[in-house]
Design an enzyme around this catalytic site. Structure first.
Site, PDB file in Angstrom:
ATOM      1  N   ARG A 600       1.115   9.760  -7.127  1.00 17.51           N
ATOM      2  CA  ARG A 600       2.103   8.982  -6.354  1.00 17.51           C
ATOM      3  C   ARG A 600       3.304   9.890  -6.107  1.00 17.51           C
ATOM      4  NH1 ARG A 600       0.163   4.486  -9.968  1.00 17.51           N
ATOM      5  NH2 ARG A 600      -0.369   2.729  -8.608  1.00 17.51           N
ATOM      6  N   GLU A 730      -5.734  -0.845   1.332  1.00 15.93           N
ATOM      7  CA  GLU A 730      -4.776  -1.707   0.625  1.00 15.93           C
ATOM      8  C   GLU A 730      -4.422  -2.948   1.413  1.00 15.93           C
ATOM      9  OE1 GLU A 730      -1.703   0.738  -1.395  1.00 15.93           O
ATOM     10  OE2 GLU A 730      -1.667   1.828   0.495  1.00 15.93           O
ATOM     11  N   ASP A 754      -2.016  -3.557  -3.934  1.00 16.47           N
ATOM     12  CA  ASP A 754      -1.567  -4.095  -2.652  1.00 16.47           C
ATOM     13  C   ASP A 754      -2.645  -4.933  -1.992  1.00 16.47           C
ATOM     14  OD1 ASP A 754       1.155  -3.401  -2.200  1.00 16.47           O
ATOM     15  OD2 ASP A 754       0.542  -1.313  -2.172  1.00 16.47           O
ATOM     16  N   CYS A 801      -8.154   3.036  -7.021  1.00 21.06           N
ATOM     17  CA  CYS A 801      -7.028   3.614  -7.758  1.00 21.06           C
ATOM     18  C   CYS A 801      -5.977   2.561  -8.094  1.00 21.06           C
ATOM     19  CB  CYS A 801      -6.404   4.777  -6.983  1.00 21.06           C
ATOM     20  SG  CYS A 801      -5.767   4.283  -5.380  1.00 21.06           S
TER      21      CYS A 801
HETATM   22  C1  PEP Z   1      -2.271   0.060  -4.941  1.00 18.84           C
HETATM   23  O1  PEP Z   1      -1.630  -0.556  -4.102  1.00 18.84           O
HETATM   24  O2  PEP Z   1      -3.222  -0.433  -5.590  1.00 18.84           O
HETATM   25  C2  PEP Z   1      -1.948   1.452  -5.248  1.00 18.84           C
HETATM   26  C3  PEP Z   1      -2.717   2.200  -6.023  1.00 18.84           C
HETATM   27  O3  PEP Z   1      -0.789   1.937  -4.754  1.00 18.84           O
HETATM   28  P1  PEP Z   1       0.652   1.570  -5.378  1.00 18.84           P
HETATM   29  O4  PEP Z   1       0.419   0.781  -6.635  1.00 18.84           O
HETATM   30  O5  PEP Z   1       1.324   2.858  -5.604  1.00 18.84           O
HETATM   31  O6  PEP Z   1       1.246   0.755  -4.277  1.00 18.84           O
HETATM   32 MG    MG Z   2      -0.238   0.472  -2.782  1.00 21.58          MG
END
Ligand code: PEP
Ligand code: MG
Length: 871
Positions: A600, A730, A754, A801
């Site tokens: 990230r 997402e 997300d 992820c």
């Molecule tokens: C997600 O949205 O699952 C993701 C891995 O990204 P983040 O949590 O950084 O928004």
């Molecule tokens: Mg995300």
């Protein structure tokens, strides 16, 4: 303080009869106020004046007077002359953002200075590189009482301390009154707003309100329920006790009252986001819960307790056995009466506050570098509280009555704590803990200490009314096995830090906790929300066995963690890691991660004031790739917006930030940011170590555009090897169009955090929805299924992820749906690999299809637990 001799060729300062002479405080050409490249100054909001473009890095006093204010960041100072003229000297434009870098104040607040004394030395190079302009302003802050009657005739080259710059004259009482009235009468603004921030006017929004009002020529206060507080006092604002949904009145007075009130109102009605320091763990850094656990923040259903147990709320899960040690500081009791004069006590207080501020600054920086965004946010709030005028003014009042600096500071904070404690709002009352914390820190910096022994026994279970973050920052982690608190909530800062430390913790246990004798043996079962005191030897044995069993499982998993994971029937699954920093990368490697599944990148540069350069990008990624010893890294381009804010980029307020300008969409308005990052990424060696991942893609058009740009930049960098580009899935549209995306992408990576939020229309940052916003909802699983099917049409692989990848109950289902990479927190790698090894792939496939037909997340969880029991 340095005293320079008064130059012989000029008249002594302040001595033109009835007039005040100001000499140039800087060497360099004069600049008209109207030409200063900042509307705040050029519009005269800080008063009438003049500016200088400095050629030397030395600011001297333009007249005799007393320093009434020196900015914490050392870039501005105010001198008041014997006649009462307030002269503001401000070096450069927007230099507050340098946070002290490049400035060396030579005097302290309260100092008496002579014209020509050096006030601040500054490094012109540093400032010129980091600030928009070096042009420095000399403004008469109380221009309604003093007017400029003469300006320099030698504008070409002013010499610091020598060239006469301005001559001031006190306005007549009637003129002063007229000037005051002119601004007062013409500009008064009022507005009522209803607070939309979750939790109301708590610390973060209060700090932002203060920022929003800064720079306007207006005094603004917020009124609620018969109380009022100036916007510059976060403590005062908290003390209003204005909770979510209440209506407050904003009142502004001054030339820019309307604009200031508007800015404050916008801030108060802006949707809260990025406030993770006041909320329980996010899904983005999940703490997967064991089966049957009460879960973080859940009240134990064990309130019907067996004897010798006290119920609490789980703040961090786990089981521990140990001795109860009361941590609550024996009160630090500073002497009431001062030894020195009020001026010297006041200086002692300033020094102590500055020392604590510097300490906190370092803590914030370290926490940010570690990616501990929650902790960084907490200590940032403490820095704001430290300079709060309500606290500092109250302490100074007491000092002027002859009290010692320590006593005055402690009393000032106590009275604010009393106000906050009366507020009927749990979130606000929790901020009392932050005040206690800064109280202790400043008292320690003043040299007071409590003598309570801090030697801890082995296996200490620390008990306190409520821990403050600084208590926990200095904890001897090798001796402490658990934390228990009478007060606090799962949203308190201590709870967040306990989770980060991996210590089992219980909060809200009530006074029953204090009735347990010191040194009693206790069993803390934080997962199930209870503490057992004076347990029977059998209970202790059972708890120790459970601790040992859990530790044994962890150890077995750890030992096998460096081998690849495959199901019993030989289906391989890559277990990779989500990281945010170089340290995380090392932890991932130590824990056996096969690769980095998600870096990230927004967290690498989160608390910077300027966007990273191409080279900074390259260096950061190169360091991480070097630490991976041959493993590959999937590096996500900046994912800013909604719950992810970075200091260097203020996005315009949006009514629905989660649906706004975020992720890859940011490139529409700031293509330069993406270009710089891509250039940095493409320069990392070896070239095949990095795969690029694009966040928040909605359809193939977006992907094709960015891909084209990547190809252009690769050509520009003379790179011939192809670069792999993947897409985050997402949002539902991306999952539904996965086949189209897979045509142009090399791989797909599902961001279930997300994807769950957008599929179920449940804010991922909303604690009340945390239990329902479950990625095992069949609707989300169907989108995972659609993604894998779409990718397969083009022979592409799919990873996950989001937090779901690290949830043991989700692992068999994701594997069964055809996901071939799971990217999880570094510390979870061994357990997830072990979980995969216990599965039968054919069985997972069948049962995953069955799960798609269930009607709720709960039903999916129950089925998963039945088929694949947890350790
Ligand atoms: C997600 O949205 O699952 C993701 C891995 O990204 P983040 O949590 O950084 O928004
Ligand atoms: Mg995300």
């Amino acid at each position: 303080m340095s005293h320079t001799a008064s130059p012989a060729n000029r008249q002594p300062a302040n001595e033109l009869a009835g007039h005040i002479v100001l000499f140039a405080p800087l060497t360099g050409p004069a600049v008209l106020l109207a030409d200063v490249p900042d509307p705040v100054f050029s519009g005269g909001m800080f008063g009438d004046g003049i500016a200088v473009d400095p050629l030397e890095g030395k600011l001297v006093a333009p007249c005799d007077g007393v320093i009434t204010h020196i900015a914490r960041t050392g870039h501005a100072v105010t001198i008041v002359t014997a006649e009462g003229a307030e002269v503001l000297l401000h070096i450069g434009i927007d230099t507050v953002a340098l946070n002290g870098k490049g400035f060396a104040p030579m005097i302290e607040s309260g100092a008496q200075v002579r014209a020509g004394d050096v006030l601040i030395e500054f490094d012109q190079d540093i400032i010129a590189r980091a600030a928009p302009s070096l042009v420095s302003v000399i403004a008469i802050a109380n221009s309604e009482a003093f007017e400029i009657v003469e300006r320099t005739s030698n504008a070409g080259k002013l010499k610091a301390g020598e060239t006469q710059l301005l001559v001031l004259r006190a306005r007549t009482a009637a003129a002063a009154q007229a000037a005051r009235e002119a601004s007062a009468v013409t500009d008064e603004a009022r507005r009522q707003v209803t607070l939309t921030h979750a939790g109301g006017l708590h610390a973060r929004p209060a700090a932002r309100v203060r920022e929003a009002a800064r720079g306007f020529d207006a005094r603004v206060e917020v009124r609620y329920a018969g109380r009022k507080a100036p916007v510059e006092s976060v403590v005062g604002l908290l003390g209003l006790g204005a909770g979510e949904g209440t209506t407050v009145e904003i009142v502004g007075l001054g030339a820019q009252a309307a604009a200031a009130v508007e800015a404050v109102a916008n801030e108060l009605t802006r949707e809260a986001h990025g406030e993770n320091e006041e909320k329980p763990a996010r899904q983005s850094s999940p703490a997967p819960q064991a089966a049957g656990s009460a879960g973080i923040g859940a009240v134990s259903n064990a309130t019907m307790l067996v004897p010798n147990t006290v119920a609490g709320v789980c703040a961090a899960p786990g089981v521990a056995v140990g001795k109860l040690v009361r941590w609550d500081d024996a009160e630090i009791v500073p002497p009431q009466q001062a030894d020195g004069t009020p001026a010297s006590e006041s200086r002692r207080l300033d020094k102590a506050i500055a020392a604590v501020d510097a300490e906190l600054n370092t803590t914030v920086r370290d926490a940010s570098q570690r990616g501990a965004v929650g902790a960084a946010g907490i200590f940032t709030v403490h820095r704001v509280l430290l300079e709060d005028p309500t606290l500092v003014d109250a302490a100074r009042d007491l000092i002027s009555l002859g009290k010692s600096a320590g006593f005055a500071w402690r009393e000032a904070i106590r009275s604010q704590i009393a106000i906050l404690s009366n507020v009927d709002d749990a979130l606000l009352a929790e901020r009392a803990a932050d005040l206690r914390d800064i109280s202790k820190r400043v008292l320690r910096a003043l040299g007071y200490a409590n003598t309570a022994a801090r030697a801890l026994p082995d296996e200490a279970v620390l008990a306190a009314d409520e821990f403050t973050p600084s208590d926990l920052a200095s904890l001897d982690r090798t001796r402490v096995t658990a934390l228990v608190m009478a007060r606090g909530g799962a949203t308190s800062h201590a709870a967040i830090i306990a989770r980060q430390l991996g210590l089992p913790a219980l909060v809200a246990m009530g006074d029953a906790l204090h009735r347990i004798a010191e040194e009693s043996q206790v069993i803390v079962d934080a997962t199930n929300g209870r503490l057992e005191y004076a347990p029977s030897p059998r209970d202790v044995e059972r708890a120790r066995n459970e601790c040992r069993r859990l530790a044994g499982v962890r150890e077995t998993n750890r030992r096998a963690s460096h081998q690849v994971a495959a199901t019993r029937d030989g289906h391989g699954v890559e277990v990779a890691s989500n990281i945010a920093t170089l340290d995380d990368a090392k932890t991932a490697v130590d824990n056996g991660a096969d690769a980095i599944g998600l870096l990230r990148t927004e967290l690498l540069f989160i608390h910077r004031q300027s966007a990273p350069s191409v080279d900074e990008h390259r260096q950061s990624y190169q360091a991480i790739v070097d630490a991976l010893a041959g493993r590959t890294a999937i590096i996500r381009t900046l994912d800013v917006g909604a719950d992810k804010e970075v200091d260097y980029l203020t996005l315009p307020p949006e009514p629905n930030p989660a649906l706004g300008l975020r992720g890859i969409r940011l490139a529409q308005v700031r293509p330069d940011l993406l270009d710089d990052q891509l250039r940095g990424l493409l320069a990392v060696q070896p070239v095949n170590a990095v795969r690029i991942l694009l966040p928040m893609v909605t359809d193939a058009g977006e992907l094709v555009r960015v891909r084209r740009r990547i190809d252009e930049l690769a050509r520009e960098a003379r790179r011939s090897a192809p670069v792999e580009v993947g897409v985050m899935i997402e949002v539902p549209s991306a999952a539904l169009l996965a086949d189209q995306l897979a045509q142009h992408a090399d791989f797909l990576s599902i961001g279930t955090n997300d994807l769950t939020q957008y599929t179920l229309a449940m804010d991922r940052c909303q604690p009340e929805l945390a239990a329902q916003a479950d990625g095992l909802h069949p609707a989300v699983l169907r989108l995972v299924d659609a993604t894998v099917r779409g990718a397969r049409k083009h022979g592409k692989w799919v990873g996950v992820c989001g937090a779901l990848a690290g949830d043991p109950l989700a692992v068999p289902l994701l594997v069964g749906l055809g996901v071939t990479e799971l990217s999880v927190d570094p510390v979870s790698v061994p357990a997830i690999k072990a979980r995969v090894r216990n599965l039968d792939y054919q069985q997972c496939r069948q049962r995953a299809q069955d799960a798609l037909t269930l009607d709720s997340a709960q039903a999916v969880r129950t089925a998963s637990r039945q088929h694949w029991p947890l350790d």
